[in-house]
Write an enzyme that holds these catalytic residues in place. Structure first.
Site, PDB file in Angstrom:
ATOM      1  N   ALA A   1     -10.022   5.746   3.841  1.00  0.00           N
ATOM      2  CA  ALA A   1      -9.919   6.207   4.181  1.00  0.00           C
ATOM      3  C   ALA A   1     -11.363   7.365   4.453  1.00  0.00           C
ATOM      4  CB  ALA A   1      -8.891   7.359   3.386  1.00  0.00           C
ATOM      5  N   GLY A   2     -11.292   7.751   5.199  1.00  0.00           N
ATOM      6  CA  GLY A   2     -12.677   8.076   5.943  1.00  0.00           C
ATOM      7  C   GLY A   2     -13.928   7.219   5.960  1.00  0.00           C
TER       8      GLY A   2
ATOM      9  N   GLY B   1      -9.153   9.400   9.182  1.00  0.00           N
ATOM     10  CA  GLY B   1      -8.966   9.842  10.746  1.00  0.00           C
ATOM     11  C   GLY B   1     -10.832  10.184  10.737  1.00  0.00           C
TER      12      GLY B   1
ATOM     13  N   LYS C   1       1.053  -0.917  -0.326  1.00  0.00           N
ATOM     14  CA  LYS C   1      -0.369   0.179  -0.256  1.00  0.00           C
ATOM     15  C   LYS C   1       0.947   1.041   0.017  1.00  0.00           C
ATOM     16  CE  LYS C   1      -3.156   3.106   2.786  1.00  0.00           C
ATOM     17  NZ  LYS C   1      -3.788   2.396   3.639  1.00  0.00           N
TER      18      LYS C   1
ATOM     19  N   ALA D   1     -10.063   1.341   8.764  1.00  0.00           N
ATOM     20  CA  ALA D   1      -8.793   1.344  10.099  1.00  0.00           C
ATOM     21  C   ALA D   1      -9.922   2.105  11.543  1.00  0.00           C
ATOM     22  CB  ALA D   1      -7.582   1.886  10.410  1.00  0.00           C
TER      23      ALA D   1
END
Lengths: 69, 267
Positions: free
Chosen positions: B187-188, B161, B100, B209
């Site tokens: 993300a998001g 985040g 990644k 995550a």
């Protein structure tokens, strides 16, 4: 016994002159898998650890995995 | 009958679950183990950091035991040079070409620097890496990454985040419809419905995550988001109905009861 000064992840360490990367790895009791290292910005493949000799002022980055997205 | 998503190939990995789990932010390595088990995720990301005897070994052993595909990242790299060295160390440590690639521009937005990202993608692809490129939600950059050799393109829904969900769904749709490589929303994502939405837009997986690791109950959220991603994928394949302006009854008009009309024979 002659020694050379190297740095590992920013910390200075003395090691017997003409030690190989494999000698260092065994001295540090590293696991067999999941780690890698670079000397002065170049990755040293595991297959060459026994034949690469550490020189004075070598800067070693020793890495493994950590939590991360 | 229980429909399940079909297997998908990302770089060197073949997985069924449409949730790629980011391990960042978990309270402990033990929680990571439990999250992986609760979600059924088959691919997890890790960062590459200076060796630490206790934590490094513990995480490595857990991932090895669970037999998940480990996807190392280049998080924290600000230029192609750093990212390439990190990638080479990752490949050496984990014996995988999957990577990644994150090359960020600044620590306030954590958004990718597209110029460094494109350079690094091209070089790493030439070195045999299977690059999963973390990118902005820009359809032009996404296409350029594919042309530079990215195996998987991973646009953000919103900044890392933030949990703000998918701020520009139309861009994600354009990226998907124009792509010849798998698209993973990275993300998001803040909660389960964001994952479903990403999959309904046509993404092949979601990478999550913080929404899981920082939830009040990480295991429950892991399962919720894994199910949500799979549900969104099935809905995409099944095909949504076209949108209409006015209502349209689904029950037939024929056969309604009628209280006013008397039988003709009564007249």
């Amino acid at each position: 016994m002659e020694v050379v000064k190297i740095s590992i992840n920013g910390a200075t360490m003395q090691i017997i002159k003409d030690s190989s990367v494999a000698d260092l790895v065994s001295q540090l009791e590293l696991p067999n898998a999941g780690v890698a290292l670079a000397i002065n910005g170049s990755v040293i493949p595991k297959s060459t650890w026994a034949s690469v000799i550490l020189a004075d002022k070598d800067r070693i980055e020793l890495i493994s995995i950590a939590q991360g997205g | 009958m229980n429909f399940l998503p079909e297997q998908v190939t990302f770089g060197e990995a073949k997985i069924n679950s449409r949730l790629i789990l980011g391990t960042g932010g978990a309270p402990s390595n033990q929680v990571i183990r439990e999250i992986i088990e609760a979600s059924g995720s088959e691919m997890v990301t890790v960062a590459i950091r200076r060796y630490h005897p206790q934590s490094s070994n513990s995480l490595y052993k857990i991932l090895e035991q669970l037999k998940v595909n480990v996807l190392p990242n280049t998080a924290g790299c600000y230029n192609a040079r750093e990212a390439i060295l990190t990638a080479q160390l990752a490949r050496e440590a984990l014996q995988t070409n999957n990577l990644k690639l994150e090359v960020i521009a600044d620590d306030k937005t954590l958004m990718p620097d597209p110029f460094e990202l494109l350079d690094a993608t091209e070089e790493l692809a030439n070195l045999g890496f299977k690059v999963f490129a973390y990118t902005n939600d820009d359809p032009v950059i996404a296409k350029r990454l594919e042309q530079c050799g990215a195996e998987v393109v991973m646009p953000l829904g919103s900044p890392i985040g933030t949990g703000l969900g998918i701020r520009n769904p139309h861009n994600i749709e354009m990226i998907v419809s124009n792509a010849k490589v798998p698209i993973v929303l990275d993300a998001g994502i803040g909660t389960a419905s964001d994952a479903t939405f990403a999959m309904e837009l046509g993404c092949d997986a979601v990478l999550v995550a913080s929404a899981i690791t920082k939830a009040k109950q990480p295991l429950m959220m892991a399962q919720a988001i894994a199910n949500a991603a799979n549900a969104g994928h099935l809905a995409r394949v099944a095909g949504r109905i076209p949108k209409r302006y006015w209502a349209q009854a689904s029950s037939p008009n024929e056969g309604m009861i009628n209280l006013d009309v008397k039988p003709a024979s009564w007249e």
